[in-house]
Design an enzyme around this catalytic site. Sequence first.
Site, PDB file in Angstrom:
ATOM      1  N   ASP A  99       0.869  -1.177   0.000  1.00  0.00           N
ATOM      2  CA  ASP A  99       0.000   0.000   0.000  1.00  0.00           C
ATOM      3  C   ASP A  99       0.910   1.232   0.000  1.00  0.00           C
ATOM      4  O   ASP A  99       2.123   1.114  -0.056  1.00  0.00           O
ATOM      5  CB  ASP A  99      -0.952  -0.030   1.196  1.00  0.00           C
ATOM      6  CG  ASP A  99      -0.196  -0.055   2.505  1.00  0.00           C
ATOM      7  OD1 ASP A  99       1.041   0.019   2.481  1.00  0.00           O
ATOM      8  OD2 ASP A  99      -0.838  -0.148   3.559  1.00  0.00           O
ATOM      9  N   ASP A 313      -8.335  -7.443   0.617  1.00  0.00           N
ATOM     10  CA  ASP A 313      -7.299  -7.746   1.599  1.00  0.00           C
ATOM     11  C   ASP A 313      -7.841  -7.430   2.972  1.00  0.00           C
ATOM     12  O   ASP A 313      -8.626  -6.486   3.130  1.00  0.00           O
ATOM     13  CB  ASP A 313      -6.021  -6.923   1.341  1.00  0.00           C
ATOM     14  CG  ASP A 313      -6.168  -5.488   1.777  1.00  0.00           C
ATOM     15  OD1 ASP A 313      -5.800  -5.169   2.922  1.00  0.00           O
ATOM     16  OD2 ASP A 313      -6.676  -4.657   0.990  1.00  0.00           O
ATOM     17  N   CYS A 351     -11.693 -30.962   5.772  1.00  0.00           N
ATOM     18  CA  CYS A 351     -10.732 -29.912   5.400  1.00  0.00           C
ATOM     19  C   CYS A 351      -9.390 -30.538   5.013  1.00  0.00           C
ATOM     20  O   CYS A 351      -8.905 -31.443   5.696  1.00  0.00           O
ATOM     21  CB  CYS A 351     -10.543 -28.948   6.568  1.00  0.00           C
ATOM     22  SG  CYS A 351      -9.383 -27.616   6.203  1.00  0.00           S
ATOM     23  N   CYS A 353      -6.584 -28.623   4.588  1.00  0.00           N
ATOM     24  CA  CYS A 353      -5.531 -27.644   4.856  1.00  0.00           C
ATOM     25  C   CYS A 353      -4.337 -28.366   5.487  1.00  0.00           C
ATOM     26  O   CYS A 353      -4.497 -29.466   6.007  1.00  0.00           O
ATOM     27  CB  CYS A 353      -6.053 -26.542   5.780  1.00  0.00           C
ATOM     28  SG  CYS A 353      -5.993 -26.966   7.525  1.00  0.00           S
ATOM     29  N   CYS A 356      -5.174 -29.563   9.194  1.00  0.00           N
ATOM     30  CA  CYS A 356      -6.181 -30.622   9.369  1.00  0.00           C
ATOM     31  C   CYS A 356      -5.702 -31.953   8.783  1.00  0.00           C
ATOM     32  O   CYS A 356      -5.924 -32.996   9.384  1.00  0.00           O
ATOM     33  CB  CYS A 356      -7.522 -30.212   8.760  1.00  0.00           C
ATOM     34  SG  CYS A 356      -8.336 -28.875   9.664  1.00  0.00           S
ATOM     35  N   HIS A 383      -4.928 -23.068   8.836  1.00  0.00           N
ATOM     36  CA  HIS A 383      -6.301 -23.461   8.493  1.00  0.00           C
ATOM     37  C   HIS A 383      -7.083 -22.287   7.895  1.00  0.00           C
ATOM     38  O   HIS A 383      -7.690 -22.422   6.832  1.00  0.00           O
ATOM     39  CB  HIS A 383      -7.039 -24.009   9.723  1.00  0.00           C
ATOM     40  CG  HIS A 383      -8.497 -24.212   9.468  1.00  0.00           C
ATOM     41  ND1 HIS A 383      -9.003 -25.346   8.875  1.00  0.00           N
ATOM     42  CD2 HIS A 383      -9.557 -23.383   9.655  1.00  0.00           C
ATOM     43  CE1 HIS A 383     -10.311 -25.216   8.719  1.00  0.00           C
ATOM     44  NE2 HIS A 383     -10.673 -24.027   9.187  1.00  0.00           N
TER      45      HIS A 383
HETATM   46 ZN   LIG Z   1      -8.210 -27.114   8.107  1.00  0.00          ZN
END
Ligand SMILES: [Zn+2]
Length: 419
Positions: A99, A313, A351, A353, A356, A383
């Site tokens: 920015d 953002d 999930c 991710c 997980c 996550h």
């Molecule tokens: Zn997750």
Amino acid sequence: MLLSKEEESMFQIVKKDKRTLARVGTLTVPHGGRLETPAFTMVGTRAKVITLEPEDLIKTKTGIIISNTYHLWRGLGDKLPQFKGLHDVMQYDGIIATDSGGFQVFSLGFGREHEVSKVGFFPESNSTPGFFSDLFLQIRIWLGITNSRNSVRVMPWGAYFKDENYGDKKFVFLDAEKSIRIQEKLGADIILAFDECTSPRHGYWYTKWAMNRTHRWAKLCLELKARPKQLLYGIVQGGAFEDLRRESARIIGSMPFDGFAIGGSLGNSKEDMYKVLEWSMPYLPEDKSRHLLGIGQIRDIFEGVQRGVDTFDCVIPTREARHGGIWTYDGRYDVTKGSNKNIEAPLLEGCVCPACVDGLTRAKLYELFKNKDREGGRLATLHNVYFFNELMGKIRQSIMEDRFPEYKEEMLKRIEKKK
Ligand SMILES: [Zn+2]
């Protein structure tokens, strides 16, 4: 150097929704990064997404990060000339944006004096300050008579900061030229024009004068930008005043920027924010990308995409993770609550991710937060960042398959149900 037609155009629309302004696009930056939009920009204020390592950014499918010019500039101080560039420092090959420092003009200035964020919530404030009140305020600023919490003095030629966080005894100056030069040194792919972000509590006239300064500075930034390897985005201002937003979008939208950002005060409510988008979009060239600055609640993402925003953002996924706020398709929960103590299930069923798939459970994460183990914040961040990136992927897919409005309705019903 001659560029082919595709390279010339940094933003390509892949698919437009038939019923709304939502679109799927590809944003390409000169260093080679490529991003599918709509996308969520993770915040790495001081050249780091807090708790995450470079490989985590890839594992969480993070395609774009925004760093903060003001804090890097102030934090680096004399070491700025030796700064190796954000890609090197972050060891990150995706797209990086910075920015301009314009947000700090607000957040360290009237944000503090008025005790507000970019979207205020004052149901009582139906009346805004009038002309004489704004004129008095403008004169007061020029004379340096502001509230003691306000650390910024904006002048027609730039902004002066006296920031106690950096131990300032004297004012430190930032203007369009300095902002561009700092951003060139930081070396992001996308840089922003220097602007004055106004407060939702500013009146019509002050907002108009600030907007005119922003327009002047925008033109200067275009003239000053020297590095062809950086894309420069212009920022639309004008508060929550319809004619000002339209005027700002028309003027900034007609300048040869590589992309556009919607900044500034977004009014007193979410409805105001959505109106601001509706007023601004018609004037921004369709074939350039559009970023909504500092906004990223799930509803706002859907409402923004619907109105033609390509990138967002916000600190929500990362900051909330560090405090135990876990995002799922059924809303957000607080993993530090005792009710999670015995839940031997992933943070979100199914999930994939990095946290997980590694076998993390709600009970285990609860335990980590309870013991104030820093690993808790890191796993929660993995996550949440993955979740937001995955959600954006699902939004893109719904646009590709012509079912964005249905997907939006279904998701908002699910995600907001628990609140
Ligand atoms: Zn997750």
